[in-house]
Write an enzyme that holds these catalytic residues in place. Structure first.
Site, PDB file in Angstrom:
ATOM      1  N   ALA A 181       0.830  -1.198   0.000  1.00  0.00           N
ATOM      2  CA  ALA A 181       0.000   0.000   0.000  1.00  0.00           C
ATOM      3  C   ALA A 181       0.866   1.251   0.000  1.00  0.00           C
ATOM      4  CB  ALA A 181      -0.918   0.004   1.221  1.00  0.00           C
ATOM      5  N   ILE A 207       0.750   4.039   1.638  1.00  0.00           N
ATOM      6  CA  ILE A 207       1.167   4.587   2.923  1.00  0.00           C
ATOM      7  C   ILE A 207       2.348   3.807   3.486  1.00  0.00           C
ATOM      8  CG2 ILE A 207      -0.486   3.217   4.266  1.00  0.00           C
ATOM      9  CD1 ILE A 207      -0.693   5.630   6.165  1.00  0.00           C
ATOM     10  N   TYR A 262       0.089 -13.033   1.381  1.00  0.00           N
ATOM     11  CA  TYR A 262       0.075 -12.575   2.772  1.00  0.00           C
ATOM     12  C   TYR A 262       0.282 -13.740   3.732  1.00  0.00           C
ATOM     13  CZ  TYR A 262      -2.149  -8.562   0.475  1.00  0.00           C
ATOM     14  OH  TYR A 262      -2.434  -7.513  -0.356  1.00  0.00           O
ATOM     15  N   LYS A 313      -5.543   2.761  10.765  1.00  0.00           N
ATOM     16  CA  LYS A 313      -6.862   3.257  11.113  1.00  0.00           C
ATOM     17  C   LYS A 313      -7.759   3.267   9.866  1.00  0.00           C
ATOM     18  CE  LYS A 313      -5.828   6.824   8.706  1.00  0.00           C
ATOM     19  NZ  LYS A 313      -6.516   7.011   7.404  1.00  0.00           N
ATOM     20  N   ARG A 332      -9.993   4.989  -1.239  1.00  0.00           N
ATOM     21  CA  ARG A 332     -10.719   5.978  -0.437  1.00  0.00           C
ATOM     22  C   ARG A 332     -12.054   6.353  -1.067  1.00  0.00           C
ATOM     23  NH1 ARG A 332      -5.480   6.591  -0.488  1.00  0.00           N
ATOM     24  NH2 ARG A 332      -4.311   6.962   1.455  1.00  0.00           N
TER      25      ARG A 332
END
Length: 340
Positions: free
Chosen positions: A15, A17, A61, A100, A168
């Site tokens: 990702a 971030i 994963y 979050k 988002r």
């Protein structure tokens, strides 16, 4: 003196971030190691690992979770995958720092509690701002009474993103302004007032194509007549602000949430003598990387060297407020926040 053991972290996905902010921040620390990264595409995982200098790359994963050398998982997956993969990581014997919002509802978040207790592994919601010295200083000003009795907190957090493929902007996986950035205002407001709110009311404007809330404005009522008022948006000019107002003073941030790691942070403190702020006191903080501080703090907790901070109970309480806000949109009125 024996050196502090370094925890080894695995990153669950590539990702943005993680790749652009969190991994580079963690690599600045001498207290931890980013040992592996996983993607659903093995070639992509290897490419990213090579760019970032991460030792191992996994094409799934599950393969990352099976690595016995990984102590802690950082989970920056899309919102709807936070709980499922955090549960899997706990069952695999890993501590988890989860982005979050930790879940899509309080009930969803509560699923983590039993597994965390049974496995003895820690879970924390990743609000990096809690670790920045400017927020630590604000909590000190609030707790020591420098601002008097805090009556109001005003906050806003906005950015502009019209990409229909961006996570988002996808309603089906938990996108929208409230989940993405409104959660900061909720968490920080609860922290400043030091208690749980009683009721909430909200207005949401939803994108006609995406269905996500592109502008959310809320009033959150705390005991004794105190208020948190905030707006968050995904289609307004990039901006953010927090102002904390008490009976003896107020404090505001130059950059409350996305403070750059190479820039000085500033707090503006005013006793209200002059409306235009001519009595303003500015406190500055040396540049720090709040993502690195967040990782170090959680790593210390996981090896028994740190103090307990906000835990799963706090994360679930935050989700109760978020749930109430969504219920308020449906009812178009005030909604009582579910007690613990």
């Amino acid at each position: 003196m024996q050196a502090q053991p370094k925890t080894v972290w695995g990153v669950l996905s590539t990702a943005n971030i993680a790749v652009k902010q969190v991994i580079p921040a963690m690599q600045k620390s001498n207290k931890l190691v980013v040992g592996a990264i996983a993607s659903r595409n093995a070639d992509h995982a290897s490419e990213v690992a090579g760019i970032l200098g991460v030792g191992k790359a996994y094409g799934s994963y599950d393969a990352l979770l099976a690595d016995p050398k990984i102590d802690i998982i950082y989970n920056p997956l899309p919102n709807h995958l936070h709980v499922p993969w955090t549960l899997k990581a706990l069952e695999a014997g890993k501590h988890v720092l989860c982005e979050k919002p930790i879940a899509l509802s309080a009930d969803d978040a509560a699923k983590l509690t039993e597994v965390s207790r049974r496995t003895g592994k820690k879970v924390r919601e990743a609000f990096m701002v809690r670790h920045h010295p400017q927020w630590i200083r604000v909590r000190e000003l609030v707790r020591n009474g420098s601002l008097g009795r805090i009556g109001a907190v005003h906050a806003s957090f906005c950015y502009e993103n019209h990409d229909p493929l961006n996570v988002r902007n996808r309603l089906d996986i938990g996108g929208g302004a409230l989940n993405d950035v409104g959660c900061y205002a909720v968490a920080m407001g609860r922290d400043i007032f030091g208690c749980e709110p009683e009721k909430v009311v909200v207005l949401m404007d939803r994108d006609p194509e995406f269905g996500t809330d592109r502008l959310t404005s809320a009033i959150i009522a705390f005991p004794e007549g105190r208020r948190l008022v905030f707006s968050c948006a995904t289609q307004l000019v990039r901006s953010q602000d927090v102002q904390i107002i008490g009976t003896r003073g107020r404090v505001s941030f130059a950059v409350p949430f996305n403070q750059a790691p190479d820039q000085t942070a500033r707090l503006m403190i005013d006793d209200g003598t002059f409306v235009k702020g001519s009595a303003l006191l500015v406190e500055e903080f040396e540049p720090v990387d709040q993502y690195m501080l967040q990782a170090e703090d959680f790593a210390n907790l996981c090896i028994g060297l740190g103090q307990e901070g906000p835990d799963l109970e706090d994360a679930i309480c935050n989700m109760h407020v978020m749930d109430a806000l969504r219920m308020s949109e449906e009812s178009q009125g005030w909604v009582t926040v579910k007690p613990d």
